[in-house]
Design a protein around this motif. Structure first.
Motif, PDB file in Angstrom:
ATOM      1  N   LEU A 153      28.160  41.191  38.039  1.00  0.00           N
ATOM      2  CA  LEU A 153      28.457  42.579  38.412  1.00  0.00           C
ATOM      3  C   LEU A 153      29.294  43.209  37.322  1.00  0.00           C
ATOM      4  O   LEU A 153      30.315  42.647  36.902  1.00  0.00           O
ATOM      5  N   VAL A 154      28.873  44.379  36.855  1.00  0.00           N
ATOM      6  CA  VAL A 154      29.628  45.151  35.863  1.00  0.00           C
ATOM      7  C   VAL A 154      30.091  46.438  36.527  1.00  0.00           C
ATOM      8  O   VAL A 154      29.270  47.259  36.951  1.00  0.00           O
ATOM      9  N   GLN A 155      31.394  46.619  36.622  1.00  0.00           N
ATOM     10  CA  GLN A 155      31.944  47.818  37.243  1.00  0.00           C
ATOM     11  C   GLN A 155      32.080  48.940  36.202  1.00  0.00           C
ATOM     12  O   GLN A 155      32.480  48.715  35.065  1.00  0.00           O
ATOM     13  N   GLY A 156      31.733  50.156  36.622  1.00  0.00           N
ATOM     14  CA  GLY A 156      31.969  51.335  35.791  1.00  0.00           C
ATOM     15  C   GLY A 156      31.131  51.415  34.543  1.00  0.00           C
ATOM     16  O   GLY A 156      31.644  51.711  33.456  1.00  0.00           O
ATOM     17  N   ALA A 157      29.828  51.145  34.649  1.00  0.00           N
ATOM     18  CA  ALA A 157      28.964  51.188  33.473  1.00  0.00           C
ATOM     19  C   ALA A 157      28.909  52.594  32.881  1.00  0.00           C
ATOM     20  O   ALA A 157      28.938  53.588  33.600  1.00  0.00           O
ATOM     21  N   GLY A 215      39.650  48.623  37.215  1.00  0.00           N
ATOM     22  CA  GLY A 215      40.931  48.282  37.816  1.00  0.00           C
ATOM     23  C   GLY A 215      41.076  48.744  39.252  1.00  0.00           C
ATOM     24  O   GLY A 215      40.267  48.427  40.122  1.00  0.00           O
ATOM     25  N   GLU A 216      42.095  49.520  39.508  1.00  0.00           N
ATOM     26  CA  GLU A 216      42.519  49.859  40.866  1.00  0.00           C
ATOM     27  C   GLU A 216      41.392  50.396  41.765  1.00  0.00           C
ATOM     28  O   GLU A 216      41.247  49.958  42.905  1.00  0.00           O
ATOM     29  N   ALA A 230      33.762  32.209  41.810  1.00  0.00           N
ATOM     30  CA  ALA A 230      33.409  33.232  40.822  1.00  0.00           C
ATOM     31  C   ALA A 230      34.571  33.543  39.896  1.00  0.00           C
ATOM     32  O   ALA A 230      35.731  33.304  40.208  1.00  0.00           O
ATOM     33  N   ARG A 231      34.210  34.086  38.732  1.00  0.00           N
ATOM     34  CA  ARG A 231      35.189  34.516  37.753  1.00  0.00           C
ATOM     35  C   ARG A 231      35.209  36.048  37.701  1.00  0.00           C
ATOM     36  O   ARG A 231      34.175  36.672  37.420  1.00  0.00           O
ATOM     37  N   ILE A 232      36.375  36.628  37.966  1.00  0.00           N
ATOM     38  CA  ILE A 232      36.570  38.075  37.821  1.00  0.00           C
ATOM     39  C   ILE A 232      37.334  38.267  36.516  1.00  0.00           C
ATOM     40  O   ILE A 232      38.505  37.903  36.409  1.00  0.00           O
ATOM     41  N   VAL A 233      36.661  38.814  35.507  1.00  0.00           N
ATOM     42  CA  VAL A 233      37.216  38.896  34.159  1.00  0.00           C
ATOM     43  C   VAL A 233      37.651  40.331  33.894  1.00  0.00           C
ATOM     44  O   VAL A 233      36.853  41.261  34.020  1.00  0.00           O
ATOM     45  N   GLY A 240      43.511  52.699  36.760  1.00  0.00           N
ATOM     46  CA  GLY A 240      44.806  52.374  37.361  1.00  0.00           C
ATOM     47  C   GLY A 240      45.042  50.877  37.339  1.00  0.00           C
ATOM     48  O   GLY A 240      44.115  50.092  37.555  1.00  0.00           O
ATOM     49  N   HIS A 241      46.298  50.468  37.093  1.00  0.00           N
ATOM     50  CA  HIS A 241      46.582  49.056  36.879  1.00  0.00           C
ATOM     51  C   HIS A 241      47.227  48.366  38.084  1.00  0.00           C
ATOM     52  O   HIS A 241      47.463  47.159  38.048  1.00  0.00           O
TER      53      HIS A 241
END
Length: 313
Positions: A153-157, A215-216, A230-233, A240-241
């Motif tokens: 999964l790629v967030q914010g493509a 992020g947030e 799973a690995r969340i990288v 937002g952090h």
């Protein structure tokens, strides 16, 4: 030497601190001058204009981390953007942090930072690789161990790193899901071979690797989409952090939350090889001549980019 540089720090209006003009050029002992043929912009450049990681006493500072060009011997080279720096707590710095960057007619780099560009790889495409594509490759292959993954999964493509992660994941033969708030970006993601979704949508399966640069706003979704082990990288937090993390899910699912930043010269060489063999092709949003660098920064700042903004000399 013509250069695009930070002339003043403007946290609230970063582009007002951008100047294109003449600066002196010099190469430290043992460093090689490279005549730049192409470079590309990164969000790092915007942060530098805001003064993040760049104090006022280092101004004027030439911007840019990425460059492809030729040595005095005429060899086509790609500049690896990481320089050993014992004064930095990370142990390294990037071009444009302590040493002049790549948005100039020339850049000086340690000889060991120069990688030969294979025949058939255009300067403009090579210049996309050193920051965004290298970061994505390191996240997927090294930190995320994508070889052991079935789905990603790629967030914010849309931005440089996320778009590179989508393209690399597809090239590696993974099932790639990618989110974006914008329909036109989801359409472009689908063209790259990914399954495009709106943010927060339930996936048809849990994934083995999540690429996080938002992020947030997206982290809770990333956690819910993660398969056991799973690995969340994480390479950034543009949205937002201060993300909320349910630690019960972390230990119950035995999840790994991994920080990631940049990559290695060997990984950058592998990206060049993948380009030369046609297995990947960097996604270029737009190309500008050197004199139009302010327009290129306006484009990058708009948030409407898909892929890399490239400067050709």
């Amino acid at each position: 030497m013509r250069a695009a540089y930070v002339s003043s720090l403007q946290p609230d209006a970063p582009l007002s601190g951008l100047t294109v003009g003449d600066l002196p050029f010099s190469a430290p002992d043992g460093w090689v001058p490279v005549t730049v043929r192409a470079s590309s912009l990164n969000q790092h450049d915007i942060w530098s204009l805001r003064g993040v990681g760049l104090p006022a006493d280092r101004l004027p500072m030439t911007l840019g981390c990425d460059a492809a060009g030729v040595t005095p011997d005429g060899d086509p080279v790609l500049v690896f953007p990481v320089v050993e720096d014992k004064a930095d707590p990370r142990g390294y710095s990037l071009f444009s942090e302590r040493h002049p960057g790549t948005l100039a007619e020339q850049v000086a780099a340690p000889r060991e930072n120069l990688l030969t560009i294979p025949e058939g790889v255009p300067f403009a495409e090579a210049a996309c690789l050193p920051t965004a594509w290298l970061t994505a490759y390191h996240m997927l292959v090294t930190r995320g161990r994508a070889a052991d993954a079935g789905a990603v999964l790629v967030q914010g493509a849309g931005g440089g790193v996320a778009t590179a992660a989508v393209a690399l994941g597809v090239a590696l033969g993974k099932r790639v899901y990618a989110t974006s708030r914008d329909q036109w970006k989801r359409d472009r993601v689908a063209e790259l071979g990914a399954i495009a979704l709106e943010p927060g949508v339930r996936l048809p399966e849990r994934v083995d690797v999540v690429i996080e640069s938002v992020g947030e706003p997206t982290f809770e979704h990333s956690m819910k989409c993660a398969a056991p082990g799973a690995r969340i990288v994480v390479c950034g937090a543009t949205g937002g952090h201060l993300a909320r993390i349910d630690l019960r899910r972390v230990f119950a699912m035995q999840l790994e939350i991994l920080g990631s930043s940049m990559g290695t010269p060997a990984e950058l060489a592998e990206l060049l090889r993948l380009c030369a063999t046609g297995q990947i092709r960097p996604v270029i949003d737009s190309t500008y001549p050197f004199d139009a660098i302010p327009d290129a920064f306006t484009r990058l700042s708009s948030g409407d980019v898909f892929g890399k903004v490239v400067i050709e000399h």
